[in-house]
Scaffold this active site. Structure first.
Site, PDB file in Angstrom:
ATOM      1  N   GLY A   1       0.821  -1.214   0.000  1.00  0.00           N
ATOM      2  CA  GLY A   1       0.000   0.000   0.000  1.00  0.00           C
ATOM      3  C   GLY A   1       0.848   1.254   0.000  1.00  0.00           C
ATOM      4  O   GLY A   1       0.572   2.199   0.741  1.00  0.00           O
ATOM      5  N   ALA A   2       1.875   1.261  -0.865  1.00  0.00           N
ATOM      6  CA  ALA A   2       2.874   2.335  -0.797  1.00  0.00           C
ATOM      7  C   ALA A   2       2.612   3.474  -1.771  1.00  0.00           C
ATOM      8  O   ALA A   2       3.416   4.393  -1.856  1.00  0.00           O
ATOM      9  CB  ALA A   2       4.259   1.740  -1.052  1.00  0.00           C
TER      10      ALA A   2
ATOM     11  N   GLY B   1      -0.724   8.058   0.851  1.00  0.00           N
ATOM     12  CA  GLY B   1      -0.917   8.096   2.304  1.00  0.00           C
ATOM     13  C   GLY B   1       0.367   7.825   3.085  1.00  0.00           C
ATOM     14  O   GLY B   1       1.473   8.189   2.677  1.00  0.00           O
ATOM     15  N   ILE B   2       0.181   7.161   4.206  1.00  0.00           N
ATOM     16  CA  ILE B   2       1.291   6.897   5.125  1.00  0.00           C
ATOM     17  C   ILE B   2       2.340   5.997   4.465  1.00  0.00           C
ATOM     18  O   ILE B   2       3.541   6.162   4.677  1.00  0.00           O
ATOM     19  CB  ILE B   2       0.724   6.260   6.411  1.00  0.00           C
ATOM     20  CG1 ILE B   2      -0.060   7.336   7.179  1.00  0.00           C
ATOM     21  CG2 ILE B   2       1.811   5.651   7.278  1.00  0.00           C
ATOM     22  CD1 ILE B   2      -1.028   6.798   8.196  1.00  0.00           C
ATOM     23  N   GLY B   3       1.886   5.071   3.634  1.00  0.00           N
ATOM     24  CA  GLY B   3       2.817   4.171   2.946  1.00  0.00           C
ATOM     25  C   GLY B   3       3.751   4.913   2.012  1.00  0.00           C
ATOM     26  O   GLY B   3       4.941   4.580   1.913  1.00  0.00           O
TER      27      GLY B   3
ATOM     28  N   SER C   1      -4.176   0.101  14.669  1.00  0.00           N
ATOM     29  CA  SER C   1      -4.911   1.350  14.912  1.00  0.00           C
ATOM     30  C   SER C   1      -5.361   1.348  16.371  1.00  0.00           C
ATOM     31  O   SER C   1      -5.653   0.283  16.940  1.00  0.00           O
ATOM     32  CB  SER C   1      -6.135   1.387  13.999  1.00  0.00           C
ATOM     33  OG  SER C   1      -7.087   2.310  14.494  1.00  0.00           O
TER      34      SER C   1
ATOM     35  N   TYR D   1     -13.346  -3.378  10.927  1.00  0.00           N
ATOM     36  CA  TYR D   1     -12.046  -2.681  10.968  1.00  0.00           C
ATOM     37  C   TYR D   1     -11.392  -2.887  12.338  1.00  0.00           C
ATOM     38  O   TYR D   1     -10.224  -3.268  12.428  1.00  0.00           O
ATOM     39  CB  TYR D   1     -12.235  -1.195  10.693  1.00  0.00           C
ATOM     40  CG  TYR D   1     -10.940  -0.414  10.645  1.00  0.00           C
ATOM     41  CD1 TYR D   1     -10.092  -0.516   9.543  1.00  0.00           C
ATOM     42  CD2 TYR D   1     -10.543   0.415  11.696  1.00  0.00           C
ATOM     43  CE1 TYR D   1      -8.885   0.198   9.494  1.00  0.00           C
ATOM     44  CE2 TYR D   1      -9.351   1.132  11.651  1.00  0.00           C
ATOM     45  CZ  TYR D   1      -8.525   1.024  10.544  1.00  0.00           C
ATOM     46  OH  TYR D   1      -7.336   1.722  10.498  1.00  0.00           O
TER      47      TYR D   1
HETATM   48  N1  LIG Z   1      -4.720   7.470   8.658  1.00  0.00           N
HETATM   49  C1  LIG Z   1      -4.950   7.130   9.918  1.00  0.00           C
HETATM   50  O1  LIG Z   1      -5.342   7.939  10.764  1.00  0.00           O
HETATM   51  C2  LIG Z   1      -4.738   5.714  10.361  1.00  0.00           C
HETATM   52  C3  LIG Z   1      -5.017   5.391  11.692  1.00  0.00           C
HETATM   53  C4  LIG Z   1      -4.804   4.096  12.133  1.00  0.00           C
HETATM   54  C5  LIG Z   1      -4.321   3.143  11.261  1.00  0.00           C
HETATM   55  N2  LIG Z   1      -4.067   3.479   9.964  1.00  0.00           N
HETATM   56  C6  LIG Z   1      -3.558   2.429   9.086  1.00  0.00           C
HETATM   57  O2  LIG Z   1      -2.456   2.922   8.339  1.00  0.00           O
HETATM   58  C7  LIG Z   1      -2.367   2.201   7.107  1.00  0.00           C
HETATM   59  C8  LIG Z   1      -2.227   3.178   5.957  1.00  0.00           C
HETATM   60  O3  LIG Z   1      -3.427   3.925   5.887  1.00  0.00           O
HETATM   61  P1  LIG Z   1      -3.513   5.401   5.240  1.00  0.00           P
HETATM   62  O4  LIG Z   1      -4.104   6.266   6.286  1.00  0.00           O
HETATM   63  O5  LIG Z   1      -2.246   5.767   4.591  1.00  0.00           O
HETATM   64  O6  LIG Z   1      -4.667   5.141   4.161  1.00  0.00           O
HETATM   65  P2  LIG Z   1      -4.767   5.429   2.610  1.00  0.00           P
HETATM   66  O7  LIG Z   1      -4.223   6.768   2.274  1.00  0.00           O
HETATM   67  O8  LIG Z   1      -6.178   5.124   2.261  1.00  0.00           O
HETATM   68  O9  LIG Z   1      -3.789   4.338   1.968  1.00  0.00           O
HETATM   69  C9  LIG Z   1      -4.115   2.969   2.003  1.00  0.00           C
HETATM   70  C10 LIG Z   1      -3.203   2.224   1.055  1.00  0.00           C
HETATM   71  O10 LIG Z   1      -3.574   0.838   1.091  1.00  0.00           O
HETATM   72  C11 LIG Z   1      -3.651   0.383  -0.247  1.00  0.00           C
HETATM   73  N3  LIG Z   1      -4.555  -0.754  -0.391  1.00  0.00           N
HETATM   74  C12 LIG Z   1      -5.860  -0.837  -0.052  1.00  0.00           C
HETATM   75  N4  LIG Z   1      -6.351  -2.037  -0.398  1.00  0.00           N
HETATM   76  C13 LIG Z   1      -5.329  -2.738  -0.982  1.00  0.00           C
HETATM   77  C14 LIG Z   1      -5.206  -4.013  -1.546  1.00  0.00           C
HETATM   78  N5  LIG Z   1      -6.246  -4.856  -1.614  1.00  0.00           N
HETATM   79  N6  LIG Z   1      -4.012  -4.397  -2.032  1.00  0.00           N
HETATM   80  C15 LIG Z   1      -2.953  -3.558  -1.991  1.00  0.00           C
HETATM   81  N7  LIG Z   1      -2.998  -2.317  -1.468  1.00  0.00           N
HETATM   82  C16 LIG Z   1      -4.187  -1.912  -0.980  1.00  0.00           C
HETATM   83  C17 LIG Z   1      -4.144   1.577  -1.048  1.00  0.00           C
HETATM   84  O11 LIG Z   1      -3.867   1.348  -2.405  1.00  0.00           O
HETATM   85  P3  LIG Z   1      -4.501   2.246  -3.599  1.00  0.00           P
HETATM   86  O12 LIG Z   1      -3.649   3.473  -3.652  1.00  0.00           O
HETATM   87  O13 LIG Z   1      -4.388   1.362  -4.785  1.00  0.00           O
HETATM   88  O14 LIG Z   1      -5.914   2.538  -3.210  1.00  0.00           O
HETATM   89  C18 LIG Z   1      -3.337   2.693  -0.405  1.00  0.00           C
HETATM   90  O15 LIG Z   1      -2.061   2.773  -0.975  1.00  0.00           O
HETATM   91  C19 LIG Z   1      -3.637   1.324   7.035  1.00  0.00           C
HETATM   92  O16 LIG Z   1      -3.315   0.015   7.450  1.00  0.00           O
HETATM   93  C20 LIG Z   1      -4.554   1.973   8.042  1.00  0.00           C
HETATM   94  O17 LIG Z   1      -5.499   1.066   8.582  1.00  0.00           O
HETATM   95  C21 LIG Z   1      -4.267   4.740   9.489  1.00  0.00           C
END
Ligand SMILES: NC(=O)c1ccc[n+]([C@@H]2O[C@H](COP(=O)([O-])OP(=O)(O)OC[C@H]3O[C@@H](n4cnc5c(N)ncnc54)[C@H](OP(=O)(O)O)[C@@H]3O)[C@@H](O)[C@H]2O)c1
Length: 285
Positions: free
Chosen positions: A21-22, A25-27, A138, A164
């Protein structure tokens, strides 16, 4: 440790980090910072063109590979085709609070993306890993009510937020049992958990919880949200450390080792969850 930032990353030259998921976002921030520090970063993403565009112009070396982490066939093919010598695996990809849907294998998409896929991927890549796996959880795991008899939401009414929360408790318990197994096997590989606190990304845009994105005092930017992942991936933290922001409720701040919920520290529950997941996915027995 109070104000650790990405400027304190160690020299990562010669290290290979794989992150799911890079492409945003955070990735993506985690990818950029690790590459800047010298790591070779393998981006495991579902849209390779999008990921290539995202890293174009960034400093460092990248390898972009296709992976749909929710699709266990994709995970298996991906793991088989991966070369060895991966130092760090970061299971970052995730979805949150999404409507009910099933994968090609018939699994719940949200649970498969956040938990079943990372479980299978990590298990298959372990022989190729030299240093550590970072699971991304989370603070919402604290509200989880894990149902070991129905991990895949077949007999209960699907609840997107509860799915979730459960998936994020499951990754913590996965790390607990994985670390136990690694230690018992005398492996130098460690398993750790990071959570970003509350960071402004696309994760919640479709969710009722999107309200947090409009409350600046509760939310940090994506750069800060990546710090716990960067810390967990590079610092000398103990196996099974739970790294998150040091602020109130661990919503914002700088990386600090904290404790997950009581359920997240339950070794018997972790063992039972592993067995149930292995039976469901056909991996990790
Ligand atoms: N943001 C927060 O406040 C927060 C809080 C707690 C935990 N987290 C965790 O942090 C992690 C990153 O989240 P984020 O906030 O950066 O969210 P994000 O911006 O929505 O990014 C999520 C990433 O996951 C990828 N992804 C989703 N489904 C996938 C799949 N089936 N196969 C491969 N990649 C997939 C997306 O790919 P696409 O670009 O192709 O859509 C995207 O690159 C997640 O595990 C999330 O649960 C985030």
């Amino acid at each position: 440790m109070a104000t650790w930032t990405a400027d304190q990353l160690p020299d990562m030259i010669g290290r290979t980090v794989m992150i799911t998921g890079a492409s945003r976002g955070i990735g993506l921030v985690t990818t950029r910072e690790l590459a800047r520090a010298g790591a070779h970063v393998v981006l495991a993403v579902r849209d390779v063109d999008k990921a290539r565009r995202a890293v174009a112009g960034m400093r460092g070396t990248f390898d972009v590979r296709q992976l749909d982490v929710a699709d266990l066939d994709s995970v298996r093919a991906f793991a088989q085709s991966c070369p060895g010598g991966i130092d760090v695996l970061i299971n970052n990809a995730g979805v949150m609070d999404i409507p009910a849907a099933r994968t090609a294998q018939g699994l719940d998409v949200q649970t498969a993306t956040n938990y079943f896929g990372p479980f299978v991927l990590t298990d298959l890549l372990l022989p190729k890993l030299t240093d550590r796996v970072v699971m991304v959880s989370s603070q919402l795991h604290r509200f989880a009510r894990l149902n070991l008899d129905d991990l895949d939401w077949r007999t209960r009414k699907y609840n997107p937020l509860a799915a979730y929360e459960s998936s994020k408790l499951a990754v913590i318990l996965f790390s607990l049992e994985l670390q136990r197994r690694l230690t018992a096997a005398g492996s130098p590989v460690r398993s750790v958990v990071a959570h970003p606190g509350v960071a402004r990304t696309g994760l919640v845009t479709h969710s009722k919880l999107n309200i947090v994105n409009r409350l600046p005092f509760l939310v940090q930017d994506v750069e800060q949200g990546a710090l716990p992942l960067l810390y967990a991936a590079t610092q000398d933290v103990p196996g099974n450390a739970y790294v998150g922001p040091d602020g109130l409720f661990s919503f914002t701040g700088y990386p600090l080792i904290r404790k997950p919920s009581r359920a997240g520290q339950d070794p018997a529950l972790a063992k039972r969850l592993w067995q149930a997941t292995a039976a469901l996915t056909g991996t990790g027995a």
